[in-house]
Motif scaffolding. Structure first.
Motif, PDB file in Angstrom:
ATOM      1  N   ARG A  61       0.986  -1.118  -0.011  1.00  0.00           N
ATOM      2  CA  ARG A  61      -0.147   0.038   0.117  1.00  0.00           C
ATOM      3  C   ARG A  61       0.878   1.356   0.072  1.00  0.00           C
ATOM      4  O   ARG A  61       0.720   2.149  -0.786  1.00  0.00           O
ATOM      5  CB  ARG A  61      -0.963  -0.049   1.356  1.00  0.00           C
ATOM      6  CG  ARG A  61      -1.974   1.203   1.128  1.00  0.00           C
ATOM      7  CD  ARG A  61      -2.890   1.246   2.119  1.00  0.00           C
ATOM      8  NE  ARG A  61      -3.612   0.191   2.438  1.00  0.00           N
ATOM      9  CZ  ARG A  61      -3.951  -0.385   3.344  1.00  0.00           C
ATOM     10  NH1 ARG A  61      -3.989  -0.064   4.533  1.00  0.00           N
ATOM     11  NH2 ARG A  61      -4.954  -1.740   3.395  1.00  0.00           N
ATOM     12  N   THR A  65       0.643   4.015  -3.112  1.00  0.00           N
ATOM     13  CA  THR A  65       0.337   5.407  -2.738  1.00  0.00           C
ATOM     14  C   THR A  65       1.657   6.319  -3.248  1.00  0.00           C
ATOM     15  O   THR A  65       1.263   7.250  -3.871  1.00  0.00           O
ATOM     16  CB  THR A  65       0.222   5.422  -1.422  1.00  0.00           C
ATOM     17  OG1 THR A  65      -0.968   4.534  -1.099  1.00  0.00           O
ATOM     18  CG2 THR A  65      -0.507   6.912  -1.367  1.00  0.00           C
ATOM     19  N   GLY A 100      -7.220   8.554  -6.590  1.00  0.00           N
ATOM     20  CA  GLY A 100      -6.820   7.044  -6.689  1.00  0.00           C
ATOM     21  C   GLY A 100      -6.143   6.764  -5.245  1.00  0.00           C
ATOM     22  O   GLY A 100      -6.343   6.039  -4.672  1.00  0.00           O
ATOM     23  N   VAL A 101      -5.009   7.548  -5.203  1.00  0.00           N
ATOM     24  CA  VAL A 101      -3.982   7.128  -3.912  1.00  0.00           C
ATOM     25  C   VAL A 101      -4.560   7.611  -2.717  1.00  0.00           C
ATOM     26  O   VAL A 101      -4.509   7.030  -1.711  1.00  0.00           O
ATOM     27  CB  VAL A 101      -2.555   7.491  -4.155  1.00  0.00           C
ATOM     28  CG1 VAL A 101      -1.885   7.079  -5.459  1.00  0.00           C
ATOM     29  CG2 VAL A 101      -2.400   9.113  -4.268  1.00  0.00           C
ATOM     30  N   MET A 104      -7.109   4.955  -1.833  1.00  0.00           N
ATOM     31  CA  MET A 104      -6.477   3.677  -1.436  1.00  0.00           C
ATOM     32  C   MET A 104      -5.692   3.672  -0.212  1.00  0.00           C
ATOM     33  O   MET A 104      -5.766   2.704   0.611  1.00  0.00           O
ATOM     34  CB  MET A 104      -5.380   3.459  -2.583  1.00  0.00           C
ATOM     35  CG  MET A 104      -4.359   2.135  -2.278  1.00  0.00           C
ATOM     36  SD  MET A 104      -3.165   1.777  -3.600  1.00  0.00           S
ATOM     37  CE  MET A 104      -3.310   3.041  -5.021  1.00  0.00           C
ATOM     38  N   TYR A 107      -8.756   5.721   2.719  1.00  0.00           N
ATOM     39  CA  TYR A 107     -10.122   5.293   3.115  1.00  0.00           C
ATOM     40  C   TYR A 107     -10.038   4.338   4.197  1.00  0.00           C
ATOM     41  O   TYR A 107      -9.146   3.257   4.543  1.00  0.00           O
ATOM     42  CB  TYR A 107     -10.468   4.589   1.993  1.00  0.00           C
ATOM     43  CG  TYR A 107     -11.925   4.358   1.842  1.00  0.00           C
ATOM     44  CD1 TYR A 107     -13.034   5.300   1.537  1.00  0.00           C
ATOM     45  CD2 TYR A 107     -12.699   2.955   2.379  1.00  0.00           C
ATOM     46  CE1 TYR A 107     -14.462   5.098   1.897  1.00  0.00           C
ATOM     47  CE2 TYR A 107     -14.061   2.803   2.573  1.00  0.00           C
ATOM     48  CZ  TYR A 107     -14.776   3.865   2.326  1.00  0.00           C
ATOM     49  OH  TYR A 107     -16.174   3.633   2.372  1.00  0.00           O
TER      50      TYR A 107
END
Length: 109
Positions: A61, A65, A100-101, A104, A107
């Motif tokens: 992750r 990111t 998007g990141v 990812m 959230y």
């Protein structure tokens, strides 16, 4: 909120190290600058390898990111250092990547 600001600072610092170190190695090899450019660039890239370990999430992750942050920082680097103004597609793509990141990494799970 403090955790978000801290993690973003670490991501942007890592991107600055990778792009800056890579830029110096680029100058050394592609533009035949002195070996000191390569040495300093390599040392900065080594430091870059350490900085992402400061993130609180797992490797996958963090690096996914970071990849998005790298895209944005590369466009900014191109503008500030290479004097290349980003076009609307680079800006739009950067916004998409940033959204998007953010989803990812931040959230809640």
């Amino acid at each position: 909120m403090v955790e978000v600001i801290t993690t973003l600072a670490v991501f942007f610092f890592a991107a600055l190290l990778e792009i800056g170190g890579g830029y110096l190695v680029w100058k050394w090899l592609r533009e035949h600058k002195g070996k000191i450019f390569g040495f300093v660039g390599g040392a900065i890239l080594f430091a870059y390898g350490i900085v992402p370990t400061l993130q609180p999430a797992e490797f996958g992750r963090v690096y996914a990111t970071y990849g998005g942050i790298f895209v944005i920082m590369s466009v900014i680097w191109g503008y500030w250092v290479d004097k290349k103004k980003p076009d609307r597609y680079e800006i739009a793509g950067s916004i998409v990547v940033l959204i998007g990141v953010a989803i990812m990494f931040y959230y809640p799970r």
